[in-house]
Write a protein that holds these residues in place. Structure first.
Motif, PDB file in Angstrom:
ATOM      1  N   ARG A 196      49.179  52.076 131.772  1.00 31.71           N
ATOM      2  CA  ARG A 196      49.422  52.102 130.332  1.00 31.71           C
ATOM      3  C   ARG A 196      49.892  50.741 129.816  1.00 31.71           C
ATOM      4  N   HIS A 197      50.867  50.137 130.487  1.00 28.62           N
ATOM      5  CA  HIS A 197      51.452  48.892 130.014  1.00 28.62           C
ATOM      6  C   HIS A 197      51.350  47.810 131.084  1.00 28.62           C
ATOM      7  N   ALA A 198      50.977  46.600 130.674  1.00 29.32           N
ATOM      8  CA  ALA A 198      50.949  45.452 131.582  1.00 29.32           C
ATOM      9  C   ALA A 198      51.454  44.231 130.824  1.00 29.32           C
ATOM     10  N   LEU A 199      52.352  43.486 131.471  1.00 33.29           N
ATOM     11  CA  LEU A 199      52.911  42.269 130.888  1.00 33.29           C
ATOM     12  C   LEU A 199      52.506  41.090 131.764  1.00 33.29           C
ATOM     13  N   PHE A 200      51.913  40.060 131.137  1.00 36.35           N
ATOM     14  CA  PHE A 200      51.486  38.852 131.837  1.00 36.35           C
ATOM     15  C   PHE A 200      52.360  37.687 131.371  1.00 36.35           C
ATOM     16  N   LEU A 201      53.057  37.066 132.319  1.00 41.39           N
ATOM     17  CA  LEU A 201      53.931  35.930 132.028  1.00 41.39           C
ATOM     18  C   LEU A 201      53.379  34.701 132.746  1.00 41.39           C
ATOM     19  N   PHE A 202      53.228  33.607 132.012  1.00 40.22           N
ATOM     20  CA  PHE A 202      52.719  32.371 132.601  1.00 40.22           C
ATOM     21  C   PHE A 202      53.712  31.251 132.323  1.00 40.22           C
ATOM     22  N   ASP A 203      54.368  30.771 133.381  1.00 47.76           N
ATOM     23  CA  ASP A 203      55.227  29.602 133.240  1.00 47.76           C
ATOM     24  C   ASP A 203      54.321  28.379 133.345  1.00 47.76           C
ATOM     25  N   SER A 204      53.421  28.274 132.383  1.00 52.90           N
ATOM     26  CA  SER A 204      52.399  27.232 132.317  1.00 52.90           C
ATOM     27  C   SER A 204      52.112  26.978 130.842  1.00 52.90           C
ATOM     28  N   CYS A 205      51.333  25.938 130.565  1.00 54.76           N
ATOM     29  CA  CYS A 205      51.018  25.599 129.177  1.00 54.76           C
ATOM     30  C   CYS A 205      49.531  25.760 128.898  1.00 54.76           C
ATOM     31  N   PHE A 206      49.213  26.495 127.830  1.00 59.01           N
ATOM     32  CA  PHE A 206      47.829  26.757 127.446  1.00 59.01           C
ATOM     33  C   PHE A 206      47.692  26.666 125.937  1.00 59.01           C
TER      34      PHE A 206
END
Length: 386
Positions: free
Chosen positions: A233-243
């Protein structure tokens, strides 16, 4: 003589001694113990057998008097250990929150996190030495919140793709699971911000070998494809990067974020990145420690309800990270209506009494095992009981 041992046991199956739950176990002597009248006129061999039987019964009785308490103590100890183990796993039974209007919302049955960090680059990118320690802090924080955590450090191109594939195949096909993905490492954007990439350990510098970089780097288009493939149901994507790019366009929100409601339980794929294209990832991350503080200490809990949503987390990081680094976090749901209606939820502090699930007060300890019964011995001579 009639010798009888009765003992009622409640709640314990002592099958080794032929006890029965909520029943009575009885030991009856085959002969009359110590009764002289019963042996008068009986042949010598039979009297001997009766005497031997009486001694055997007395031996068994005394044996039970000594060893029965030890056995019952062992049973009670095993039950206590099982109860402690069950309590230790209670935070993985799921999350039930009280939403707006005190409506109970069952959000998740189980929680899983994939943490990927690259600190040792081998093909031209500068190393990020602080990544392993930062991810260790994230792992500890998530485990405290009931997550099962899978961590990969310094994956190559093949290993990075395999890590995502395996994790989604294992945990992403259950609709009641909550998934969190975190990548700490370099990011890169091409074609005026239209294409973004995660940089694995073996990807070359695109300024030196752009074709080689494209072959090795993990495209965000692939990440988006995985996000849509997930059935949780829920997914969180965290990127300690720059885009850069429209997928990470900030959702403008006026005032405080909305309170948890029935809409929160709708599906969502939420994304948060540390910065925009052209903003360098600092050697010492600000984004990851700020995320840990947001969850561990509830710093992102803007409405003080004991929970941090994806929206609250994005707002907090966008305000906090630029204070210490030249980065502007971007956040928002995937650009897909059916996958952008809900919000990710993490319990961050001691909930109010109505809140149940992760972070809730532990259940009361189990009541002690109680043994009740009586020992009855009928005999023509005294029987000593120790």
């Amino acid at each position: 003589m009639n010798s009888e041992l009765d003992f009622a046991l409640f709640g314990v199956d002592c099958s080794r001694f032929d006890f029965r739950v909520m029943g009575v176990w009885s030991l009856r002597a085959k002969g009359d113990i110590g009764s002289r009248n019963s042996v008068q006129g009986t042949p010598s061999s039979e009297r001997h057998q009766i005497a031997m039987g009486a001694r055997t019964d007395e031996f068994h009785l005394r044996l039970m008097q000594y060893f029965l308490p030890l056995y019952l103590l062992a049973v009670a100890l095993v039950m206590s250990v099982a109860a402690v183990a069950a309590e230790g796993n209670s935070d993985r039974r799921g999350v039930v929150v009280v939403g707006n209007g005190e409506d109970e919302l069952t959000l998740y049955r189980a929680s899983y996190a994939l943490l990927v960090g690259v600190s040792d680059y081998t093909a031209g990118w500068p190393d990020l030495e602080s990544v392993p320690g930062e991810l260790e802090s994230v792992e500890t924080t998530l485990r405290e919140r009931g997550f099962t955590v899978v961590t990969h450090l310094n994956p190559t191109s093949e290993q990075l793709e395999r890590a995502f594939e395996d994790f989604i195949d294992e945990y992403g096909l259950d609709g009641d699971n909550r998934l969190l993905f975190m990548f700490a490492g370099h990011g890169h954007t091409r074609l005026a911000g239209s294409k973004g990439y995660l940089v694995p350990a073996d990807a070359p510098d695109p300024l030196v070998d752009e074709q080689g970089f494209i072959r090795k780097a993990l495209s965000l288009n692939q990440v988006m494809s995985w996000a849509r493939r997930i059935e949780s149901r829920h997914a969180l994507f965290l990127f300690d990067s720059c885009f850069s790019g429209t997928v990470f366009k900030t959702r403008e929100l006026a005032g405080a974020p909305a309170a948890i409601s029935q809409l929160t339980a709708e599906p969502v794929r939420y994304f948060i990145t540390a910065g925009k294209a052209g903003e360098a990832v600092p050697a010492q991350s600000v984004f990851t420690p700020a995320f840990v503080d947001a969850i561990r200490f509830g710093a992102a809990d803007m409405n003080q309800d004991g929970y941090v949503t994806g929206t609250e987390l994005g707002l907090y990081l966008r305000s906090e990270v630029p204070r210490f680094a030249r980065q502007t976090p971007q956040f928002g749901p995937i650009q897909d209506y059916e996958l952008s209606r809900g919000d990710f939820v993490i319990a961050v502090s001691q909930p109010r009494p109505l809140v149940k699930g992760i972070g809730a007060p532990p259940p009361p300890p189990p009541a002690p095992v109680t043994f009740t019964g009586h020992l009855q011995v009928n005999s023509d001579r005294p029987v000593e009981v120790y």
